[in-house]
Design a protein around this motif. Sequence first.
Motif, PDB file in Angstrom:
ATOM      1  N   ALA A  33       1.092  -1.227   0.267  1.00  0.00           N
ATOM      2  CA  ALA A  33      -0.120   0.193   0.220  1.00  0.00           C
ATOM      3  C   ALA A  33       0.920   1.145   0.272  1.00  0.00           C
ATOM      4  O   ALA A  33       0.653   1.512  -0.939  1.00  0.00           O
ATOM      5  CB  ALA A  33      -0.864   0.390   1.533  1.00  0.00           C
ATOM      6  N   ILE A  34       1.831   1.080   0.940  1.00  0.00           N
ATOM      7  CA  ILE A  34       2.605   2.430   1.008  1.00  0.00           C
ATOM      8  C   ILE A  34       3.330   2.872  -0.338  1.00  0.00           C
ATOM      9  O   ILE A  34       3.446   4.052  -0.963  1.00  0.00           O
ATOM     10  CB  ILE A  34       3.653   2.012   1.665  1.00  0.00           C
ATOM     11  N   GLU A  35       4.088   1.550  -1.327  1.00  0.00           N
ATOM     12  CA  GLU A  35       4.485   1.197  -2.434  1.00  0.00           C
ATOM     13  C   GLU A  35       3.699   1.951  -3.566  1.00  0.00           C
ATOM     14  O   GLU A  35       4.515   2.783  -4.892  1.00  0.00           O
ATOM     15  CB  GLU A  35       5.222   0.507  -2.872  1.00  0.00           C
ATOM     16  N   GLU A  39       4.549   6.527  -2.743  1.00  0.00           N
ATOM     17  CA  GLU A  39       5.317   6.682  -3.656  1.00  0.00           C
ATOM     18  C   GLU A  39       5.749   6.427  -4.523  1.00  0.00           C
ATOM     19  O   GLU A  39       5.955   6.681  -5.692  1.00  0.00           O
ATOM     20  CB  GLU A  39       6.498   5.479  -2.698  1.00  0.00           C
ATOM     21  N   HIS A  40       4.477   5.851  -5.479  1.00  0.00           N
ATOM     22  CA  HIS A  40       3.991   5.879  -7.136  1.00  0.00           C
ATOM     23  C   HIS A  40       4.381   5.301  -7.374  1.00  0.00           C
ATOM     24  O   HIS A  40       4.561   5.547  -9.104  1.00  0.00           O
ATOM     25  CB  HIS A  40       3.200   7.259  -7.179  1.00  0.00           C
ATOM     26  N   LYS A  41       5.112   3.693  -7.032  1.00  0.00           N
ATOM     27  CA  LYS A  41       5.532   3.101  -7.809  1.00  0.00           C
ATOM     28  C   LYS A  41       5.080   1.960  -8.389  1.00  0.00           C
ATOM     29  O   LYS A  41       5.704   0.585  -9.439  1.00  0.00           O
ATOM     30  CB  LYS A  41       6.840   1.701  -6.496  1.00  0.00           C
ATOM     31  N   GLY A  42       3.335   1.754  -8.947  1.00  0.00           N
ATOM     32  CA  GLY A  42       2.322   1.832  -9.767  1.00  0.00           C
ATOM     33  C   GLY A  42       1.536   1.799  -8.866  1.00  0.00           C
ATOM     34  O   GLY A  42       1.019   2.839  -8.189  1.00  0.00           O
ATOM     35  N   ASN A  43       0.102   1.232  -9.573  1.00  0.00           N
ATOM     36  CA  ASN A  43      -1.126   0.616  -9.353  1.00  0.00           C
ATOM     37  C   ASN A  43      -1.582  -0.060  -8.505  1.00  0.00           C
ATOM     38  O   ASN A  43      -1.588  -0.919  -8.291  1.00  0.00           O
ATOM     39  CB  ASN A  43      -1.343   0.807 -10.525  1.00  0.00           C
ATOM     40  N   GLY A  47      -6.227  -7.772  -6.495  1.00  0.00           N
ATOM     41  CA  GLY A  47      -5.197  -8.725  -6.570  1.00  0.00           C
ATOM     42  C   GLY A  47      -4.055  -8.417  -6.282  1.00  0.00           C
ATOM     43  O   GLY A  47      -3.836  -9.058  -5.274  1.00  0.00           O
ATOM     44  N   GLY A  48      -3.503  -7.435  -6.879  1.00  0.00           N
ATOM     45  CA  GLY A  48      -1.472  -7.411  -5.469  1.00  0.00           C
ATOM     46  C   GLY A  48      -1.898  -6.649  -4.673  1.00  0.00           C
ATOM     47  O   GLY A  48      -1.214  -7.960  -4.066  1.00  0.00           O
ATOM     48  N   MET A  49      -2.570  -6.337  -3.840  1.00  0.00           N
ATOM     49  CA  MET A  49      -2.773  -6.523  -2.006  1.00  0.00           C
ATOM     50  C   MET A  49      -2.713  -8.077  -2.368  1.00  0.00           C
ATOM     51  O   MET A  49      -2.172  -8.707  -0.682  1.00  0.00           O
ATOM     52  CB  MET A  49      -3.839  -5.651  -1.990  1.00  0.00           C
TER      53      MET A  49
END
Length: 79
Positions: A33-35, A39-43, A47-49
């Motif tokens: 969640a932080i990244e 930090e806007h390192k992806g969307n 599913g990712g979570m």
Amino acid sequence: MGVGCGFAIGATGAGAVACGALAGAAANMVTYAIETKVEHKGNVSLGGMLVQGAIGAVVGMTLSAGRRRFWARFHAPGQ
């Protein structure tokens, strides 16, 4: 979280392994969640979570079980 798990379900046995899994899942999900959000390192995605939570749970469970086996070698029964 770890201290709460230790008091709630004990420091040995299956409870410790379950606590390791829970802590690993929570840590990976927060990091994800932080990244993604801060930090806007992806969307960010559900599913990712969930994938990151599953990875963290497996790693936490494995490390917790491994730690228990490691210390069992140095702790004689009855001590």
